[in-house]
Structure formats: C-alpha cells, structure tokens
Design a protein around this motif. Structure first.
Motif, short mmCIF file in Angstrom:
data_model
loop_
_atom_site.label_atom_id
_atom_site.label_comp_id
_atom_site.label_asym_id
_atom_site.label_seq_id
_atom_site.Cartn_x
_atom_site.Cartn_y
_atom_site.Cartn_z
N THR A 143 0.75 -1.01 -0.17
CA THR A 143 0.00 -0.15 0.04
C THR A 143 0.73 1.09 -0.26
OG1 THR A 143 -1.73 -1.04 1.71
CG2 THR A 143 -1.84 0.94 1.52
N GLU A 150 -8.12 -7.52 -1.64
CA GLU A 150 -7.96 -5.92 -0.62
C GLU A 150 -7.32 -5.55 -0.98
OE1 GLU A 150 -8.06 -5.56 4.04
OE2 GLU A 150 -7.72 -7.85 3.71
N ALA A 186 -7.86 -3.35 -3.61
CA ALA A 186 -9.44 -2.72 -3.93
C ALA A 186 -8.76 -1.38 -2.38
CB ALA A 186 -10.41 -3.93 -2.13
N GLY A 187 -7.27 -1.72 -1.75
CA GLY A 187 -7.38 -0.36 -0.85
C GLY A 187 -5.75 0.34 -2.20
N GLU A 243 -8.79 2.84 -3.80
CA GLU A 243 -9.43 3.90 -2.75
C GLU A 243 -8.74 4.69 -2.86
OE1 GLU A 243 -11.24 5.94 0.42
OE2 GLU A 243 -12.12 3.97 -0.86
N ARG A 284 -8.98 7.18 -5.41
CA ARG A 284 -10.10 7.95 -5.38
C ARG A 284 -10.00 8.66 -4.27
NH1 ARG A 284 -13.03 3.30 -5.30
NH2 ARG A 284 -12.78 2.33 -3.57
N ARG A 285 -9.55 8.26 -2.63
CA ARG A 285 -8.37 9.69 -1.62
C ARG A 285 -8.06 10.34 -1.87
NH1 ARG A 285 -4.42 9.05 1.74
NH2 ARG A 285 -4.16 7.04 0.88
N LEU A 290 -12.98 -2.09 -9.04
CA LEU A 290 -11.64 -1.68 -8.74
C LEU A 290 -10.83 -0.74 -9.25
CD1 LEU A 290 -11.31 -5.01 -6.52
CD2 LEU A 290 -12.36 -2.55 -6.14
#
Length: 352
Positions: free
Chosen positions: A145, A184, A187-188, A191, A194-195, A226
């Motif tokens: 991440t 997962e 998906a992170g 995100e 998007r953030r 995703l």
C-alpha cells in the motif's frame, strides 16, 4: 501485420477509451502521436532514428513460479542471469532517452520489477527527466500500500497487475500469493486513487482465459469496480512445447520497428519476445542507445523481417506467438462475449 494478438480488453469500449485517456492525461497530443507511430511505422517498415518506446528490465528474477511462465524452464535458468539493473546504468540510459525525446518506457520485461531496491527511485528519476509515459507490470505480491501511494504521488502513468483466476485457481497458479489478501490489496489501491483524486496510475488487471474460465462472473465482478480496465490473455506457448506450428504466410513482425528492449544486465536484444536473450544487438554499458537502435545487428534483424524470413532465420521467431496462425474464438463471460484469437494448435491448458 498483427500489432497485438494476445491481449484483449474485456471491460467494454467506454472503459477502454477511459483507460487510454487516463494513461495519456497531461500529454494527450504526444500520446496520440506515439500511438500513431506505433501502428503506422511498422506498416511502412520504418523505425525512425530513435525508438519511440524502450523496455527497461529492472529485474530478471521473479518471486513467483507460475506453471505457464518461461522463467520456470531450465533454458531460462541456464541462459538468463538473475540480477537487477544497476541504478547508475539506468540513469545513463534514461538521460539518453530523455535528451532524444523518447515518449515512453516500461520498467519491466521478464522478471518482477519491484524486486529491484531502486524501483521507486527509478520511476522518480524517469519522471523528473521528462519521460512522458512511464509504466510497469507487476504480479503485485511485493507491491505494498505504501509503495502504491508513492506511485500515485510520482504519477506513474499506468500499471498492469497480472492476476490469473479467482480463489483456489489463483492460489494454485500464483504461489505463494493468497487470493483474499491480494484482492483486498487491490481494493486498497483503488481507494488510494479515489482519496487522492488521481487518475494515475491507470490501473489494469490482466489474466489468462483458462484461469478465468471456471468463474468469469466472479473475476469480472471483483475487478471491474476496482480498476480502469480488465483484459484477458490467450495462453501462449511460453514453455516452447508446441511441435506443430502453423505460421502466417509472408509475416513481417512489427516489434523491431516499434521498441527497443534492454535486459537487467544492460544488454539490448532484438525483441521483447526474445525471452532467452538469443539475439543480442548491443550493450548499453559500452554503446549509446542511438548506436544500438541504428546499428548493424538491429538493421540485420529488420532486413530479415522485411523479407518475411524471421521464422526461417531467427531462432526466437520460430517459437514466438506473433507469426503464428490464429483462430477467432468467442468466449462467454456472463453477459459479455470476448473474441479471443487463439493460436492454432495451441492447447489452452495451463502448464502445457
């Protein structure tokens, strides 16, 4: 002349267009020009005075042992040195590419690029030197991440993650990765984009159809929300096991007119599909990119292909998927139908 036979977008035309717009955002005119050259130059048998795209292998080693991959073969283990590209050599190469307005580089080839400890440093340097499109391909296992956050901040242009199948099928192929944690993780990544409100890196998932076929609905329902694009690959003969190969008559390969490939040891090779490095055309440790791209060895390779003699005179061409006959096969994945171009005589069974 087929420019791309193996990879088939499966997310629909609008998603495909959106992927390209995100990939080219910030330099759309230069991107469009590059794509025109990519398709037109091979048709005209032109290479230009300098490559428009260069593949730079950050690592020839891999942290997975997938049963359909050439890196698992004895020939690869014996003939290809497992090493990482030296950062000083990388900067010397990129300096030449930037000075000569090379549009794009891809920081991967045969191995897993994140194994190079300078992975992020290489991307940063290339972007700072003005390379407009920087991309890479990864199996995602070592991609954390935190690393993806850095890729967003560095504005890596696009990232492809290879992901074959779902559940136990994925885990059997992509050892030692585990399915749920990897989903997962992706998906992170979505995100994070998007953030941060970032279109880049444009994110693509790709997988081979035989791995997807047992549960296509699950595969596409998982990844379509995703990523920017999901694509499907035919199962190619990377293990070089096929005996009866049917070739396209008078085939001229586009690759020597499109791109230059440089291995992790600094040597340049005739083609992205020369995985064993059988036809070296130069060495970036002692030669410039211009000398290699316009040199006698690369000119010889192009002349062979202008005569449509690649499969007769060049060993890598005889086992390559590009000159092989294909047949169009429609495969159903839920509501979507994907038109695959399967190689004639090629079994679609992983590991064979």
């Amino acid at each position: 002349m087929k420019i791309n036979k193996a990879d088939k977008p499966a997310s629909g035309l609008l998603r495909r267009l959106g992927f390209h717009l995100k990939r080219g955002r910030g330099h759309l005119f230069a991107y469009a020009r590059s794509r025109v050259r990519w398709f037109v130059y091979p048709q005209l048998r032109l290479a230009g005075s300098y490559p428009d795209h260069v593949d730079l292998e950050l690592s020839s080693a891999c942290n997975m042992k997938c049963p359909m991959c050439y890196t698992t073969t004895e020939a690869f283990k014996k003939q290809v040195p497992h090493e990482n590209l030296n950062f000083e050599l990388f900067t010397r190469i990129v300096d030449q590419l930037a000075d000569n307005k090379v549009f794009s580089i891809r920081l991967s080839w045969r191995g897993e690029p994140t194994l190079n400890k300078h992975f992020l440093k290489c991307i940063r340097y290339a972007k700072e030197r003005g390379i407009k499109e920087v991309s890479t391909l990864s199996n995602g296992l070592r991609l954390s991440t935190e690393m993806f956050e850095a890729l967003v901040d560095l504005q890596l242009d696009w990232l492809t993650i290879s992901f074959d199948g779902t559940g136990e099928v994925y885990e059997k192929i992509r050892k030692p990765a585990k399915y749920a944690p990897m989903v997962e993780k992706i998906a992170g990544f979505a995100e994070i984009k998007r953030r941060k409100g970032s279109a880049k890196p444009a994110l693509r998932i790709q997988g081979v159809w035989p791995a997807i076929q047992p549960s296509p609905d699950t595969y596409f329902d998982t990844f379509d929300p995703l990523v920017d694009e999901v694509s499907v690959n035919n199962l190619l003969d990377y293990l070089h096991k096929d005996d009866e190969i049917q070739y396209i008559k008078d085939f001229t390969c586009p690759v020597p007119f499109q791109r230059l490939v440089i291995g992790s040891d600094g040597r340049a090779f005739m083609c992205i599909n020369d995985e064993l490095g059988q036809v070296p055309i130069g060495d970036t440790r002692t030669q410039s990119i211009a000398e290699i791209w316009n040199g006698a060895e690369m000119r010889r390779v192009r002349e062979i292909h202008k005569r449509a003699a690649g499969t007769r005179e060049l060993a890598p061409c005889r086992v390559c998927y590009q000159p092989r006959q294909t047949q169009q096969v429609p495969v159903k994945a839920g509501a979507r139908v994907i038109m695959l171009q399967e190689l004639v005589g090629r079994t679609q069974e992983i590991g064979k």
